[in-house]
Design a protein around this motif. Structure first.
Motif, mmCIF file in Angstrom:
data_model
loop_
_atom_site.group_PDB
_atom_site.id
_atom_site.type_symbol
_atom_site.label_atom_id
_atom_site.label_comp_id
_atom_site.label_asym_id
_atom_site.label_seq_id
_atom_site.Cartn_x
_atom_site.Cartn_y
_atom_site.Cartn_z
ATOM 1 N N ALA A 291 104.312 59.740 31.459
ATOM 2 C CA ALA A 291 102.822 59.739 31.401
ATOM 3 C C ALA A 291 102.400 58.457 32.073
ATOM 4 C CB ALA A 291 102.336 59.597 29.845
ATOM 5 N N LEU A 292 102.947 57.256 31.908
ATOM 6 C CA LEU A 292 102.638 56.000 32.652
ATOM 7 C C LEU A 292 102.781 56.160 34.329
ATOM 8 C CD1 LEU A 292 101.956 53.203 32.547
ATOM 9 C CD2 LEU A 292 104.378 52.530 31.990
ATOM 10 N N VAL A 293 103.700 56.692 34.717
ATOM 11 C CA VAL A 293 104.126 57.110 35.935
ATOM 12 C C VAL A 293 102.941 57.898 36.618
ATOM 13 C CG1 VAL A 293 105.456 58.481 37.653
ATOM 14 C CG2 VAL A 293 106.363 57.157 35.896
ATOM 15 N N GLN A 294 102.515 58.774 35.680
ATOM 16 C CA GLN A 294 101.366 59.687 36.188
ATOM 17 C C GLN A 294 99.998 59.094 36.328
ATOM 18 O OE1 GLN A 294 102.120 63.186 33.657
ATOM 19 N NE2 GLN A 294 103.370 64.162 35.067
ATOM 20 N N GLY B 265 101.807 58.173 40.285
ATOM 21 C CA GLY B 265 102.958 58.622 40.812
ATOM 22 C C GLY B 265 103.336 60.327 40.700
ATOM 23 N N ASN B 266 103.601 60.657 42.007
ATOM 24 C CA ASN B 266 103.786 62.129 41.945
ATOM 25 C C ASN B 266 105.076 62.380 41.991
ATOM 26 O OD1 ASN B 266 103.231 64.821 42.169
ATOM 27 N ND2 ASN B 266 103.042 64.541 44.452
ATOM 28 N N PHE B 267 105.876 62.035 40.988
ATOM 29 C CA PHE B 267 107.310 62.292 40.896
ATOM 30 C C PHE B 267 107.791 62.308 39.192
ATOM 31 C CE2 PHE B 267 106.636 57.745 41.435
ATOM 32 C CZ PHE B 267 107.521 57.009 40.322
ATOM 33 N N ALA B 268 108.955 63.023 39.270
ATOM 34 C CA ALA B 268 109.680 62.938 38.014
ATOM 35 C C ALA B 268 110.363 61.805 37.671
ATOM 36 C CB ALA B 268 110.250 64.092 37.795
ATOM 37 N N HIS C 51 112.172 49.975 34.828
ATOM 38 C CA HIS C 51 110.824 49.690 35.647
ATOM 39 C C HIS C 51 109.644 49.939 34.621
ATOM 40 C CE1 HIS C 51 108.130 48.010 38.666
ATOM 41 N NE2 HIS C 51 107.533 49.241 38.835
ATOM 42 N N TYR C 52 109.542 51.272 34.295
ATOM 43 C CA TYR C 52 108.476 51.780 33.690
ATOM 44 C C TYR C 52 108.403 51.170 31.978
ATOM 45 C CZ TYR C 52 106.686 53.761 37.790
ATOM 46 O OH TYR C 52 106.062 53.994 39.182
ATOM 47 N N ALA C 53 109.898 51.226 31.434
ATOM 48 C CA ALA C 53 110.043 50.863 30.186
ATOM 49 C C ALA C 53 109.426 49.347 29.966
ATOM 50 C CB ALA C 53 111.187 50.902 29.656
ATOM 51 N N GLU C 54 109.594 48.337 31.091
ATOM 52 C CA GLU C 54 109.163 47.105 31.066
ATOM 53 C C GLU C 54 107.513 47.000 31.088
ATOM 54 O OE1 GLU C 54 108.901 42.838 31.002
ATOM 55 O OE2 GLU C 54 110.228 44.331 30.192
ATOM 56 N N LYS C 55 106.995 48.190 31.739
ATOM 57 C CA LYS C 55 105.432 48.250 31.914
ATOM 58 C C LYS C 55 105.039 48.492 30.647
ATOM 59 C CE LYS C 55 104.894 49.158 37.049
ATOM 60 N NZ LYS C 55 104.149 49.734 37.954
ATOM 61 N N LEU C 56 105.501 49.539 30.027
ATOM 62 C CA LEU C 56 104.978 49.860 28.734
ATOM 63 C C LEU C 56 105.364 49.034 27.586
ATOM 64 C CD1 LEU C 56 103.984 52.526 27.367
ATOM 65 C CD2 LEU C 56 106.292 53.328 26.705
ATOM 66 N N ARG C 57 106.158 48.266 27.949
ATOM 67 C CA ARG C 57 106.499 47.254 26.860
ATOM 68 C C ARG C 57 105.269 45.962 26.831
ATOM 69 N NH1 ARG C 57 111.170 42.577 25.790
ATOM 70 N NH2 ARG C 57 110.580 42.136 28.094
ATOM 71 N N ARG C 58 105.193 45.770 28.305
ATOM 72 C CA ARG C 58 104.034 44.856 28.187
ATOM 73 C C ARG C 58 102.784 45.413 27.829
ATOM 74 N NH1 ARG C 58 104.350 41.719 34.173
ATOM 75 N NH2 ARG C 58 106.448 41.102 34.069
ATOM 76 N N ALA C 59 102.533 46.735 28.009
ATOM 77 C CA ALA C 59 101.106 47.144 27.509
ATOM 78 C C ALA C 59 101.107 47.273 26.164
ATOM 79 C CB ALA C 59 100.926 48.717 27.955
#
Length: 692
Positions: free
Chosen positions: A331-334, A338-341, A349-357
């Motif tokens: 969901a964060l990618v989208q 981001g148009n990719f699975a 990378h995205y786990a760190e972004k989610l952790r920050r959020a």
């Protein structure tokens, strides 16, 4: 200090440091600066010859077999060999070179054949079998040593017929060759790769600490590039976390997971097929259904079914948790357009972004409060408060590399416990990972022998003049390995066979994993997590956010680990390897059958799974980290229940029955004496955030 060792080594040339009966260095440390690669083979030859003579004297003793002239005599034999091998094998892991690697390839099979000749010696086995514990009036420790020797001999093939014994010896020698080659191939792949980063586009997203580490790695690799990412975990993992260049993350990640399977001379797949086949054959010769059944027969788990039951019990909630984590990351990618699975090289990378959020946590902000020296001091202070230990750094002690630091460890009364060596930074001459080892193990049979214990890690080096900073995971690794170090340092046994970490494979991780708990305690962090520039304590708001995020991403972490343990166990339960194993196909099929999430890879894929293929230590035994985690989560609850994480009575029991006890008793008995009962899985599930 160490006992004087001269049997067989006094005939060596005078310029060979191993010829000296006792090293005159501080605390009898090896004189590293004087030992050259060419000294090892003559020293090994002399030590092997001396040990052969000692064993022959025991086996052929005309006197009736008793504990003193047989078992204790064996414990007094081989001291010269222990001394040479102790120095050599520590250096082949932590600071090797082509000359040492050549010696390693030569001596490994020799040592394996030497060990086989001892354990398959019928006269020696007859004497050990004939020792009468009752007639000799043996005490508990002597009975334990006798029992462990008998177990070792049986598991080595002492009861087999002559032809089977010959085959067992052949297998042992070949396994040594294969394990050495596996390790050297892996080191070659790890040290041979680098990802150059040129300009701001390639450095996009990288925080200052990682840019500095990449610049230092570039200088170490010859300076042809301004920044490089190597396959050192302290570089590759933060790069996967912070780099905003998805293409570079993919390149780095592919190199990381493809170690050992790149074709050519360093490809490990053929070695694995032969290793698995030989292990299966050895188990069959000993009457076991599989290597896994053989391996677990002498552990707490006792059977593969028991280990697999634990792995399944954890896999199910972890799988559910990981699926929820994946959906949130996708969901964060989208949301970012981001148009990719989501792929495996995206997860961190995205786990760190989610952790920050979700937790407002910045890894760079955390690292500022975890300077290496501060975390070392936290580990030492914890040991002081639990066990009354003191630590004094020795500036002039010999060391095998300039990075190594040495401390004298003492009891509260000033008596010496032993020496602790810390080797913290990554370099090309060191294999990856983190570990504890011993240059000298504690015992009292051959004099009062104090241990010399080393922790080896692979943290990123800070630029010259700057302070090395650790991630929280790095700090946890340091505490983990120091827990192992304490297991070696606090050993309090008479017989070398029982010393320190020489315990059941699924008990050995208890002291290390238990020690990690203290790092996560607010009381410890408030005292030791201090800013590397100002010395200010970590702000209470940051500390609370850090601790609140402890179970973040635990579905991923648990799946990553448990998949490796399941593949390890499945591989060693199968006889497929005897018909020519395609290890990648086997691995893929095993993962398919447990519904491995496509977005997560095993923590250790088979071609670089050094735990299980560089030697037998963790083969069919990688589950032991989880088995020990059941123990450590339950064990730390003992301190919580006492109302004090440094409760003196609980700590005294812990030192007596766990850290100091070596292999004096069965691990179930040891744990029960400490805790009053066997553990429950519930604290583990709660610790990982997987409880329903």
């Amino acid at each position: 200090m160490s006992a004087t060792i001269d049997a067989g080594l006094d005939a060596l040339p005078a310029d060979n440091p191993f010829a000296e009966a006792a090293w005159s260095t501080p605390h009898a440390l090896p004189p590293f600066e004087r030992i050259r690669p060419e000294h090892y083979m003559p020293a090994f030859e002399a030590a092997l010859s001396a040990h052969d003579a000692e064993i022959a004297a025991i086996a052929n003793d005309p006197a009736p077999a008793g504990f003193a002239n047989t078992v204790a005599a064996m414990e007094r034999a081989g001291l010269a060999l222990d001394r040479v091998a102790g120095v050599f094998y520590n250096l082949t892991g932590s600071h090797t070179n082509p000359d040492l690697q050549a010696v390693e390839r030569t001596i490994g099979p020799r040592l394996a054949r030497h060990g086989s000749a001892i354990y398959l010696n019928p006269a020696l086995w007859a004497r050990i079998s004939a020792v009468d514990a009752e007639a000799d009036g043996l005490g508990p420790e002597e009975r334990r040593v006798l029992d462990r020797y008998r177990t070792r001999f049986r598991r080595a093939g002492a009861d087999l017929d002559p032809q089977a014994k010959l085959r067992m010896a052949e297998i042992a020698a070949r396994m040594s060759e294969l394990g050495t080659q596996f390790s050297q191939n892996l080191l070659a792949d790890e040290s041979g790769f680098m990802l150059p980063l040129s300009g701001e586009d390639d450095l996009a997203g990288l925080p200052g600490f990682l840019r500095a580490a990449a610049a230092d790695a570039a200088r170490e690799r010859g300076g042809a590039h301004t920044h490089v990412i190597t396959l050192s975990r302290s570089l590759i993992e933060p790069f996967l976390v912070f780099s905003t260049r998805r293409d570079l993350r993919e390149r780095a990640y592919e190199a990381w997971i493809r170690r050992g399977e790149n074709g050519g001379a360093t490809d490990n797949r053929g070695l694995i097929a032969e290793i698995v086949a030989l292990r299966a054959e050895r188990a069959r010769l000993l009457g076991f259904a599989s290597f896994a059944h053989f391996k677990l027969d002498d552990t707490m788990a006792a059977t593969p079914d028991a280990a697999m039951d634990l792995l399944r019990d954890v896999w199910t909630p972890a799988h559910r948790q990981a699926a929820a984590e994946r959906d949130r990351l996708q969901a964060l990618v989208q949301a970012e357009g981001g148009n990719f699975a989501l792929q495996a090289h995206d997860w961190r990378h995205y786990a760190e972004k989610l952790r920050r959020a979700e937790h407002d946590l910045d890894e760079g902000e955390i690292k500022a409060y975890l300077p290496l020296d501060g975390v070392i001091q936290a580990a030492f202070d914890t040991a002081s408060r639990l066990f009354g230990l003191t630590f004094a750094e020795l500036a002039e002690a010999p060391r095998y590399h300039p990075d190594v630091r040495v401390w004298r460890v003492g009891n509260a009364d000033g008596s010496e416990v032993g020496l602790f060596l810390g080797d913290y930074f990554a370099r090309a001459s060191k294999r990856s990972g983190a570990w504890m080892s011993a240059f000298r193990s504690q015992e009292r049979l051959n004099g009062t022998v104090t241990p010399v214990i080393v922790n080896v890690m692979n943290f990123a080096r800070a630029p010259a003049g700057e302070t090395p900073l650790l991630s929280f995971d790095d700090a946890r690794t340091l505490f983990h390995e120091f827990g192992h170090a304490l297991h070696g340092l606090l050993s309090d046994v008479t017989y070398p066979l029982l010393s320190g970490t020489a315990v059941s494979g699924d008990f050995v991780e208890l002291p290390s994993q238990l020690y990690e708990h203290w790092l996560e305690q607010p009381e410890v962090l408030r005292r030791h997590a201090r800013h590397f520039e100002t010395g200010a304590p970590m702000p209470e708001s940051l500390l609370k956010k850090l601790l609140a995020a402890r179970t973040f991403n635990q579905g991923f972490s648990t799946i990553e680990y448990t998949a490796s343990a399941i593949v390890d166990m499945t591989l060693h339960l199968s006889a497929e390897g005897e018909g020519g194993l395609d290890v990648l196909a086997f691995e893929a099929d095993a993962l398919r059958r447990i519904a491995m999430p496509a977005e997560i890879n095993m923590r250790h894929r088979s071609p670089h799974f050094a735990h299980i293929f560089s030697g037998d230590g963790y083969a069919a035994g990688y589950y032991s980290y989880l088995w020990s985690e059941v123990l450590d989560a339950d064990a730390f609850d003992a301190f919580r229940e006492a109302g004090d994480i440094f409760d003196p009575e609980t700590a005294a029991r812990l030192r007596t029955y766990v850290y100091g006890a070596g292999n004096l008793r069965d691990p179930r008995e040891a744990y029960t004496r400490f805790r009053g009962r066997l553990p429950s899985i519930d604290p583990l599930l709660k610790k990982r955030g997987l409880a329903a």
